[in-house]
Scaffold this active site. Structure first.
Site, short mmCIF file in Angstrom:
data_model
loop_
_atom_site.label_atom_id
_atom_site.label_comp_id
_atom_site.label_asym_id
_atom_site.label_seq_id
_atom_site.Cartn_x
_atom_site.Cartn_y
_atom_site.Cartn_z
N THR A 207 0.83 -1.20 0.00
CA THR A 207 0.00 0.00 0.00
C THR A 207 0.86 1.26 0.00
O THR A 207 2.00 1.25 0.49
CB THR A 207 -0.93 0.05 1.23
OG1 THR A 207 -0.14 0.01 2.43
CG2 THR A 207 -1.92 -1.10 1.21
N GLU A 256 -4.51 4.42 3.25
CA GLU A 256 -3.60 3.55 2.50
C GLU A 256 -4.28 3.06 1.23
O GLU A 256 -5.43 2.62 1.27
CB GLU A 256 -3.19 2.35 3.34
CG GLU A 256 -2.49 2.69 4.64
CD GLU A 256 -2.16 1.45 5.44
OE1 GLU A 256 -1.51 0.55 4.88
OE2 GLU A 256 -2.56 1.38 6.62
#
Length: 312
Positions: A207, A256
């Site tokens: 991420t 994220e």
């Protein structure tokens, strides 16, 4: 579009048609007003102009540090650039500026600084010290200082039935579809990619952590979203989690994004993501393996949404 950061900095002498407001979100209701001033400016050889303020007046006068806005200043500028507007004046809002009387505001701001030949404004617009002057007062000042006033009627405003407040509520409730409909574009988050703990990479879902420096920016309800972004002139899609990562005992709220089919280094780069759909609430799973299984389902749901999104 000309951008001025102080309305008292006069560089050129041209006459304008102007509207005034915070324009938070630059939503479909705002765009109706902007279309009106752009058309009027074109027809009368004037410069279409918006006068807005930063910081938001409530942040200064009410010290409303908890006030959340739909756009950062730079996001607002980028949206307004696409409207055909000639000039955007972003004036620093201070307590001193707020103490201008109604006539001082009209004379020093609208007439002497902006060269207004026409002011197009909402029926409920109030201005001057303590916001005591009304549209009726503005019309009288217009007669005195030789500018026209066009009132946006309650019927026109109600016809759109959109407000920044309604959009904020929709985002806080996770209703991204309603928010995007009212905005007329996809709600966006803009920030710098920073290093996280690298846990996503360990389970094949790396991420990018987005840090948004503007604390006043409204972050939508915690949960998982389908997003898209533009990077190197290419559209990339992904799934974004807003939340605390409870499965790994996260303590801070993070944003994220796992971008699909993307393997470039984004660290320290600024990126803007557009929120397209909300998939689910954030959940605490019994194990990392259970979390991974859910992420696989989220990816399948994201790919299905993207396929349908392209088909529309």
């Amino acid at each position: 579009m000309i951008i001025k950061r102080n309305l008292f900095d006069k560089e050129e002498n041209y006459y304008t048609v102007v509207t005034v407001g915070t324009f938070d979100g630059v939503h479909v209701g705002h765009k109706k007003i902007i279309d009106k001033i752009v058309a009027n400016a074109t027809a009368n050889d004037l410069k279409s102009t918006i006068l807005t303020f930063f910081p938001h007046p409530r942040m200064v006068l009410q010290q409303a540090s908890d006030l959340k806005l739909l756009n950062t200043l730079e996001e607002k500028i980028s949206i307004l650039k696409e409207t055909g507007l000639d000039q955007l004046i972003i004036h620093p809002f201070t307590k001193e500026f707020s103490r201008l009387t109604a006539e001082e505001y009209v004379k020093e701001v609208l007439v002497e600084s902006i060269n207004a030949k026409k002011v197009i404004i909402g029926y409920d617009h109030r201005f001057g010290r303590n916001r005591t002057a009304t549209i009726g007062d503005l019309i009288k000042f217009g007669e005195k200082y030789k500018f026209d006033v066009e009132q946006i009627s309650v019927e026109e405003v109600n016809e759109v039935s959109v407000s920044s407040t309604k959009i904020r509520v929709a985002l806080e409730e996770g209703n991204i579809k309603t928010a995007n409909t009212f905005l007329g574009y996809s709600y966006m988050l803009t920030g710098i990619i920073t290093k996280g703990k690298g846990l996503g990479k360990q389970i094949d879902f790396p991420t990018a952590n987005i840090h948004i420096k503007e604390e006043y920016k409204l972050i939508p309800k915690i949960g998982v979203y389908v997003v898209k972004s533009e990077y190197n002139n290419k559209t990339i899609y992904g799934m974004m989690n807003i939340g605390y990562n409870p499965t790994v005992n996260g303590e801070k709220k993070t944003i994220e994004v796992h971008f699909l089919d993307f393997d470039e280094d984004l660290y320290d780069k600024e990126i803007r993501v557009e929120l397209l759909e909300r998939l689910r609430d954030e959940k605490r799973f019994d194990s990392i393996e259970d979390l991974k299984k859910q992420l696989i389902k989220d990816k399948e749901a994201t790919l299905a949404f993207i396929a349908n999104y392209h088909a529309q």
